[in-house]
Design an enzyme around this catalytic site. Structure first.
Site, PDB file in Angstrom:
ATOM      1  N   HIS A   1      -0.790 -10.139   1.539  1.00 26.56           N
ATOM      2  CA  HIS A   1      -0.446  -8.996   2.131  1.00 26.56           C
ATOM      3  C   HIS A   1       1.050  -9.035   3.050  1.00 26.56           C
ATOM      4  O   HIS A   1       1.358 -10.420   3.310  1.00 26.56           O
ATOM      5  CB  HIS A   1      -1.503  -8.687   3.405  1.00 26.56           C
ATOM      6  CG  HIS A   1      -1.194  -7.510   4.015  1.00 26.56           C
ATOM      7  ND1 HIS A   1      -1.301  -6.099   3.420  1.00 26.56           N
ATOM      8  CD2 HIS A   1      -1.262  -6.901   5.570  1.00 26.56           C
ATOM      9  CE1 HIS A   1      -1.291  -5.106   4.011  1.00 26.56           C
ATOM     10  NE2 HIS A   1      -1.177  -5.521   5.575  1.00 26.56           N
TER      11      HIS A   1
ATOM     12  N   ASP B   1       1.128  -2.764  11.302  1.00 26.71           N
ATOM     13  CA  ASP B   1       0.860  -2.799   9.648  1.00 26.71           C
ATOM     14  C   ASP B   1       0.764  -1.470   9.216  1.00 26.71           C
ATOM     15  O   ASP B   1      -0.209  -0.741   9.340  1.00 26.71           O
ATOM     16  CB  ASP B   1      -0.612  -3.305   9.475  1.00 26.71           C
ATOM     17  CG  ASP B   1      -0.879  -3.815   8.187  1.00 26.71           C
ATOM     18  OD1 ASP B   1      -0.189  -3.184   7.485  1.00 26.71           O
ATOM     19  OD2 ASP B   1      -2.029  -4.551   7.865  1.00 26.71           O
TER      20      ASP B   1
ATOM     21  N   CYS C   1       1.330  -2.848  -0.050  1.00 27.06           N
ATOM     22  CA  CYS C   1       1.796  -3.292   1.083  1.00 27.06           C
ATOM     23  C   CYS C   1       3.233  -3.881   1.132  1.00 27.06           C
ATOM     24  O   CYS C   1       4.083  -3.514   1.841  1.00 27.06           O
ATOM     25  CB  CYS C   1       0.965  -4.631   1.428  1.00 27.06           C
ATOM     26  SG  CYS C   1       1.036  -5.915   0.209  1.00 27.06           S
TER      27      CYS C   1
END
Length: 648
Positions: A458, A474, A414
């Site tokens: 994250h 995302d 991430c």
């Protein structure tokens, strides 16, 4: 000046082993809180020192060298910044080498007294059930060791009780002191803020920070310890809606992302919330930081916290202990739809002369998309979905880290995806920023709450689109949705995988017990104390009233302790104890001995009412009177056994 008498008393093997075992347990309560490398090193050193000094103490010069080396080893790990963990590590180091000068009775008492500091120091680092259990075990072992040392000083080791009997005696002492302990826990006035401060940690705990560097979260991404626990009241969001918003990062120096300090002083941006609303409470594990996460986006701010312009939440004091926060959140339908020019410029800044290939690609896409920013976002997501992969095995970033990721590696996690996506969008003229926090969670059916772990950390992005404002995007979910919206535990339970499901159930039970400890012990604060007393009918008690109430119960507890100890002193003689138990057996038949009766008078009264067996009681009473009052120093064991065997 003459030496104390106990300085010349040599230790027997059993007393030495009890002393060393107590020191080991107390040391362990500190070691489990220290970094693994330092803990293993100190533990091994303690074992070697105890073995090396078994026959005779080590020379003074060697002990000085060892102490200096241990201090240097601790400071090499913790650094020169002094904190709670530094002090505890130094205490553990000194305790590890203390057995090198333990050979006499006085040395053992000194070691025990020094070791007892360790469990109390460990509470500065953690207040969990493991620390409490090790501390209690150390105290119990220390009391047994002190008993043995007292017998050794009186040269009565051979006549002393066996180890299990010693533990029983210590257990009785603990039970006697239990009412005073409960009175102190429940009734001693609790204050909303501590009376004194303690130093912060020199080594940071695992958890979110306000800085993100691609490749810097590897330790966090493999840490299964809980970060927070969440209980919802009413509606519960879907897992793909569980974005726990933390620090928002605007500034990029070509390698790391950080917040913009001046944005913290601005009021929160205007938001139009959706019709959905979530009411929940989060229980945050200690982090020693000021960052607080909330479900995206928070609509209320709990007392003690504040929102910045970008809806990142911070608290006024570091989260150095377990805390609970009641919040409400709702997904936004429009988030800051009129972006001020200063913020637009901040959301488009990039360092000069960095990532030239990314800049060239962004310029090409802008020419092809025109003014359609949403098309640029969709094109980037489609590219990531088609050609990129998710992995934690990534090389260290170079000078042009985003170019290397987008055009050469095309795999990462991430941090890489969010950083590269924001750089690409900014280079194409789309205002964007990085948001860090946690995603998802594991539902624990035992307590009806969600567990969010450190490995759920994250990073995602937000892009600003006309008429909509800030929109969450995302890029990691585009390539690895199972990383965000699914978990290994969920799949195991859904698929009925026996072994993994069993481990998950064990983890649920373990965490449920830990949460119960947090709720009953660590969460018992001033407000909980007030509510408890109000339920018992004590309304409006201030700190003064609580102090009086605590003093009253403490005096009652101390009086009860004194009575039990005095009674135990009277009953310490095994002969007297056996005689009283015989009297208790007759009392169950209505033939109790009166306080004014002698043993002979009582036996004659019993014989008048129950002639059968009277001769036995007459004999026992005469033998008891002779043994008790005639200064008979003979062996009483036969009489004690006869008293125990006689049942009317």
């Amino acid at each position: 000046m003459p030496k104390p008498a106990d300085a010349n008393v040599a230790l027997d093997t059993g007393s030495r082993l009890w002393t060393l075992a107590t020191a080991a347990v107390c040391l362990l309560s500190l070691l489990v809180q220290l970094p693994a490398s330092l803990a293993w090193g100190l533990g091994a050193t303690a074992a070697v020192m105890a073995a090396a000094a078994w026959r005779r103490p080590l020379p003074v010069l060697l002990r000085i060298v060892l102490a200096t080396a241990m201090m240097a080893a601790v400071l090499s790990v913790t650094g020169l910044r002094f904190g709670r963990d530094t002090g505890c590590a130094l205490l553990a180091a000194m305790l590890a080498i203390k057995p090198t000068e333990t050979s006499s009775l006085r040395d053992s008492r000194s070691l025990l007294g020094f070791a007892m500091f360790a469990p109390f120091a460990a509470f500065l680092l953690d207040q969990g059930p493991l620390t409490m259990s090790l501390g209690l075990l150390g105290v119990l072992s220390g009391l047994v060791a002190l008993q043995r040392l007292a017998d050794a000083e009186a040269d009565a080791i051979a006549d002393g009780p066996p180890p299990l009997r010693r533990l029983g005696l210590v257990g009785k002492l603990v039970v006697i002191g239990l009412p005073l302990m409960l009175a102190a826990f429940w009734l001693f006035p609790r204050f909303s803020s501590p009376l004194w401060g303690v130093p912060e940690r020199a080594l940071a705990r695992p958890g979110l920070s306000d800085e993100m560097t691609p490749g810097g979260w590897l330790d966090l991404m493999t840490d299964e310890s809980p970060a927070l626990r969440v209980q919802f009241f009413g509606a519960t969001p879907r897992t793909d809606q569980m974005y726990w918003r933390g620090p928002v990062l605007w500034d990029f120096d070509g390698r790391s992302w950080t917040p913009s300090p001046w944005l913290r002083t601005l009021p929160p941006a205007p938001v139009t919330p959706d019709n959905t609303a979530w009411d929940y409470q989060i229980e945050v594990e200690p982090t020693d930081r000021r960052q607080l996460v909330a479900l995206d986006l928070p609509t209320t701010v709990p007392e003690g916290a504040q929102l910045s312009m970008d809806y990142a939440m911070r608290v006024r004091v570091p989260l150095s202990s377990l805390t609970r926060w009641r919040m409400r959140s709702a997904p936004p339908s429009r988030f800051d739809p009129q972006l001020p020019q200063a913020l637009r410029q901040q959301a488009l800044q990039l360092p000069q002369d960095s990532n030239p290939r990314t800049r060239a690609l962004a310029a090409q896409w802008r020419r092809e998309a025109g003014a359609n920013d949403a098309a640029l976002v969709d094109r980037a997501l489609a590219w990531i979905r088609a050609e990129f992969a998710y992995t934690l095995d990534t090389p260290l970033p170079g000078r042009h880290a985003v170019d290397e990721f987008l055009f050469d590696q095309k795999q990462g996690y991430c941090e890489h995806f969010s950083s590269a996506f924001v750089v690409l969008m900014r280079a194409a003229g789309v205002p964007s920023r990085v948001v860090t926090g946690y995603t998802g969670g594991i539902y624990n059916p035992l307590g009806g709450y969600w567990i969010v772990r450190q490995l759920d950390a994250h990073a995602w992005t937000e892009v600003w689109l006309p008429e909509r404002g800030w929109v969450r995007v995302d890029p990691t979910a585009a390539v690895a949705p199972e990383r965000i919206y699914d978990t290994l535990e969920d799949r195991a339970l859904a698929g009925g995988v026996g072994g993994l499901a069993g481990l998950t159930n064990f983890g649920n039970v373990s965490d449920w017990l830990r949460r119960g400890w947090n709720d009953l012990v660590l969460g018992f604060d001033a407000s909980r104390q007030t509510r408890m007393l109000e339920r018992l009918g004590a309304h409006g008690l201030g700190s003064g009233g609580l102090g009086v109430l605590f003093g009253l119960f403490a005096l009652l507890a101390l009086g009860w302790m004194a009575w039990l100890l005095a009674r135990g002193e009277r009953e310490r003689d095994p002969l007297l104890r056996a005689w009283h138990r015989l009297g208790a057996r007759y009392a169950r038949l209505g033939l109790a001995r009166e306080p004014h009766e002698t043993a002979g008078d009582w036996a004659r009264r019993v014989a008048a009412r129950r002639p059968q067996g009277a001769s036995v009681l007459f004999s026992l009473s005469r033998r008891f009177a002779a043994a008790r009052y005639a200064a008979n120093e003979g062996d009483h064991r036969a009489l004690i056994e006869d008293l125990r065997r006689h049942h009317p």
